[in-house]
Structures are given as C-alpha cells and as structure tokens.
Design an enzyme around this catalytic site. Structure first.
Site, PDB file in Angstrom:
ATOM      1  N   ASN A   8     -31.992  54.494 -33.546  1.00 61.33           N
ATOM      2  CA  ASN A   8     -33.303  54.016 -33.984  1.00 61.33           C
ATOM      3  C   ASN A   8     -34.222  55.225 -34.115  1.00 61.33           C
ATOM      4  O   ASN A   8     -34.686  55.769 -33.121  1.00 61.33           O
ATOM      5  CB  ASN A   8     -33.866  53.025 -32.948  1.00 61.33           C
ATOM      6  CG  ASN A   8     -35.286  52.596 -33.298  1.00 61.33           C
ATOM      7  OD1 ASN A   8     -35.745  52.795 -34.430  1.00 61.33           O
ATOM      8  ND2 ASN A   8     -35.979  52.003 -32.340  1.00 61.33           N
ATOM      9  N   LYS A  10     -37.156  55.244 -35.253  1.00 60.74           N
ATOM     10  CA  LYS A  10     -38.585  54.891 -35.177  1.00 60.74           C
ATOM     11  C   LYS A  10     -39.316  55.561 -36.346  1.00 60.74           C
ATOM     12  O   LYS A  10     -38.733  55.700 -37.414  1.00 60.74           O
ATOM     13  CB  LYS A  10     -39.181  55.279 -33.825  1.00 60.74           C
ATOM     14  CG  LYS A  10     -38.293  54.848 -32.663  1.00 60.74           C
ATOM     15  CD  LYS A  10     -38.956  54.954 -31.343  1.00 60.74           C
ATOM     16  CE  LYS A  10     -37.953  54.584 -30.258  1.00 60.74           C
ATOM     17  NZ  LYS A  10     -38.568  54.331 -28.981  1.00 60.74           N
ATOM     18  N   HIS A  92     -38.161  44.593 -31.899  1.00 56.91           N
ATOM     19  CA  HIS A  92     -38.205  45.769 -31.018  1.00 56.91           C
ATOM     20  C   HIS A  92     -39.470  45.683 -30.156  1.00 56.91           C
ATOM     21  O   HIS A  92     -40.516  45.225 -30.627  1.00 56.91           O
ATOM     22  CB  HIS A  92     -38.199  47.047 -31.855  1.00 56.91           C
ATOM     23  CG  HIS A  92     -38.004  48.275 -31.015  1.00 56.91           C
ATOM     24  ND1 HIS A  92     -39.028  48.834 -30.275  1.00 56.91           N
ATOM     25  CD2 HIS A  92     -36.903  49.024 -30.768  1.00 56.91           C
ATOM     26  CE1 HIS A  92     -38.551  49.886 -29.614  1.00 56.91           C
ATOM     27  NE2 HIS A  92     -37.275  50.021 -29.892  1.00 56.91           N
ATOM     28  N   GLU A  94     -41.584  47.784 -29.309  1.00 60.72           N
ATOM     29  CA  GLU A  94     -42.773  48.456 -29.848  1.00 60.72           C
ATOM     30  C   GLU A  94     -43.486  47.558 -30.857  1.00 60.72           C
ATOM     31  O   GLU A  94     -44.705  47.612 -30.997  1.00 60.72           O
ATOM     32  CB  GLU A  94     -42.366  49.798 -30.476  1.00 60.72           C
ATOM     33  CG  GLU A  94     -42.078  50.834 -29.392  1.00 60.72           C
ATOM     34  CD  GLU A  94     -41.116  51.936 -29.791  1.00 60.72           C
ATOM     35  OE1 GLU A  94     -40.870  52.115 -30.998  1.00 60.72           O
ATOM     36  OE2 GLU A  94     -40.598  52.605 -28.878  1.00 60.72           O
ATOM     37  N   GLU A 164     -33.162  46.111 -24.128  1.00 55.34           N
ATOM     38  CA  GLU A 164     -33.974  47.323 -24.009  1.00 55.34           C
ATOM     39  C   GLU A 164     -35.111  47.076 -23.026  1.00 55.34           C
ATOM     40  O   GLU A 164     -36.192  46.615 -23.430  1.00 55.34           O
ATOM     41  CB  GLU A 164     -34.549  47.697 -25.380  1.00 55.34           C
ATOM     42  CG  GLU A 164     -33.509  48.019 -26.410  1.00 55.34           C
ATOM     43  CD  GLU A 164     -34.040  49.018 -27.427  1.00 55.34           C
ATOM     44  OE1 GLU A 164     -33.480  50.124 -27.483  1.00 55.34           O
ATOM     45  OE2 GLU A 164     -35.006  48.712 -28.122  1.00 55.34           O
ATOM     46  N   GLY A 170     -38.008  55.467 -23.967  1.00 56.61           N
ATOM     47  CA  GLY A 170     -38.759  56.702 -24.159  1.00 56.61           C
ATOM     48  C   GLY A 170     -39.292  57.306 -22.870  1.00 56.61           C
ATOM     49  O   GLY A 170     -40.125  58.198 -22.897  1.00 56.61           O
ATOM     50  N   SER A 207     -33.590  55.237 -23.180  1.00 52.11           N
ATOM     51  CA  SER A 207     -33.294  56.561 -22.635  1.00 52.11           C
ATOM     52  C   SER A 207     -31.802  56.873 -22.542  1.00 52.11           C
ATOM     53  O   SER A 207     -31.365  57.569 -21.621  1.00 52.11           O
ATOM     54  CB  SER A 207     -33.970  56.765 -21.274  1.00 52.11           C
ATOM     55  OG  SER A 207     -35.376  56.691 -21.421  1.00 52.11           O
TER      56      SER A 207
HETATM   57  C1  PEP Z   1     -35.546  52.443 -28.615  1.00 54.13           C
HETATM   58  O1  PEP Z   1     -36.765  52.435 -28.685  1.00 54.13           O
HETATM   59  O2  PEP Z   1     -34.865  51.665 -29.325  1.00 54.13           O
HETATM   60  C2  PEP Z   1     -34.910  53.384 -27.696  1.00 54.13           C
HETATM   61  C3  PEP Z   1     -33.735  53.101 -27.239  1.00 54.13           C
HETATM   62  O3  PEP Z   1     -35.627  54.513 -27.386  1.00 54.13           O
HETATM   63  P1  PEP Z   1     -35.212  55.740 -26.406  1.00 54.13           P
HETATM   64  O4  PEP Z   1     -33.744  55.955 -26.527  1.00 54.13           O
HETATM   65  O5  PEP Z   1     -36.004  56.905 -26.913  1.00 54.13           O
HETATM   66  O6  PEP Z   1     -35.607  55.323 -25.026  1.00 54.13           O
END
Ligand code: PEP
Length: 248
Positions: A8, A10, A92, A94, A164, A170, A207
């Site tokens: 992803n 983003k 998602h 976000e 998630e 993040g 992460s």
């Molecule tokens: C995400 O937002 O889909 C994600 C997994 O982000 P990160 O790996 O940066 O935590």
C-alpha cells in the site's frame, strides 16, 4: 492457498519507484507461489498497462460506490476495471479516520467492486482505546460482518480481509504474532458463522518489515501481509516478498 503480499503506497511514490519495484519483484512473483499486488495512488494506475506482461497484480486504494456522477476527485469501480485493476483496498483505517468512511460506505464500496469483478481487500482493525477496553475482537468482527451479511454468499470467497490494528499502522510497533493469530482466527470464525465453509483469507498489516515478516507469516492463520511504509523501498520490499514466498 498461495500467500499474498499487498503493497500500500498510500499517497507516496513516483513513476521511477514503480519501475524499480516492478524490476525487483516481477521475476520473483513468477518464480514463486506468492501473489504480489501493488496498491497504487489512482494517478499511477494507468501506468500499469506498460507492465501487462508481468505477473504483478494491481489494486486501487479506494473506490466510490457509484459508477459515475458529480463526485469530484473520486474514482469508480468501472474505471478501475477498465484499467485492468483486479483488486481494491476498501475501508482502510486512514479513510475511515480522515474521510469519515462508515461501515455502510465500506459495504457499498465492497459491493461496487464485486459487481465489476474487482476483488475487495476489506480493511478492519481496532484502535488503541478499543484494544485497551478489551473490545478488539468485537470491533473487527462487526466491521467484517457488516460486509458479509449483505453480499451474495457466492461472492464472499472473492473478498480478502486485512487485519490492520490502527495502533500498529505506521508506528513501527507491529502486533505480536500471537495477537495477529488470535484476531485472524476470530475473523475466520466470524466469517464462517455468516457464510458456511467460507475459507476467508486474512492478511496482517501494520508496521510489517523485512525483520518481522517471517515470524508473522509463521502463524497458521496469517495468509499474507499488507505492507505500507516498507513497500516504498524496492529492494526491501523484494526481501519481504521473498520471505512471504518462502513461508509456504
Ligand atoms: C497500511 O497502512 O496499510 C500499513 C500497513 O502501513 P505500515 O506498514 O506503514 O504500518
């Protein structure tokens, strides 16, 4: 089922990064059983036509639930399908947080994808408060069931879920493999309570990096990963894909 790695990006990346990532992971996707999907910003999705000869698959990061109309800035499933995009992230965290996406909107978007044969990657996850209150399993099951209750059961196998936890996205603080396992198992159980014998695929996201991916993938109900930050570096992302591919 083959493990799945979804990147992803983003609102990040460039044409140059796309070239670099394709170069790193294409041969790999061919040589292994892992499926590699890149969820790109909408602006880059039309560039993927140039990579039709690769094994890489493509995802949108968001989609509107209507096919067309006065919705400035939005992208429809029809448009994604026209570009040959086979997958789309839906719900998602976000978007739930910053764009006020509700469970009902997530359901409508999931349906819009399914109607066009686009496989929705439905994102679920509790925030820190919800986890601390002991409500994680309740929250993620609700987010999943809202979707599963209202789509034709015959289409349910097309859905992939990404767990998630919001507190792990993040932050550099991934969920422990045990937490991921517990939630994935609960999600699969909840899914079967709604659609009998459904073999739901559940990805872990939050992460993920080249140091923790192997342990996460070693859990029986972790069927793949959704990678944000660590997917923006071509070689590092390749190492993640290699480990996922080697995990079966
Ligand atoms: C995400 O937002 O889909 C994600 C997994 O982000 P990160 O790996 O940066 O935590």
């Amino acid at each position: 089922v083959d493990p799945l790695v979804v990147a992803n990006w983003k609102m990040n990346g460039s044409e140059q990064l796309l070239q670099a990532v394709v170069q790193q992971v294409d041969g790999l996707a061919e040589a292994t059983s892992a499926t590699v999907v890149l969820a790109l910003p909408a602006a880059y999705l039309s560039l993927t036509k140039a990579f039709d000869n690769t094994q890489i698959e493509w995802a949108g990061q968001n989609v509107h639930w209507l096919t067309s109309g006065a919705y400035t800035g939005e992208v429809s499933a029809t448009m994604l399908a026209e570009l040959g995009v086979g997958w789309c992230l839906v719900g998602h965290s976000e978007r739930r947080q910053h764009c006020a996406e509700t469970d009902d909107m997530v359901l409508a978007k999931t349906k819009a994808c399914l109607e066009l044969g686009i496989r929705p990657i439905v994102c679920v996850g509790e925030n820190l408060q919800e986890r601390q209150a002991g409500k994680a399993l309740e929250v993620v099951s609700r987010q999943l069931l809202v979707v599963l209750k209202d789509i034709p059961s015959a289409l349910a196998p097309l859905i992939v879920v990404a767990y998630e936890p919001v507190w792990a996205i993040g932050t550099g603080e991934e969920a422990s493999p045990e937490i991921a396992q517990e939630v994935h198992e609960a999600l699969k159980h909840a899914a079967r309570s709604e659609v009998k014998a459904l073999e739901l695929r559940v990805l872990y996201g939050g992460s993920v990096n080249e140091d923790n991916v192997k342990t996460l993938m070693s859990m029986p109900d972790v069927d793949g990963v959704l990678v944000g930050g660590a997917s923006l570096e071509a070689l590092g992302f390749r190492r993640i894909c290699e480990q996922v591919a080697g995990s079966v």
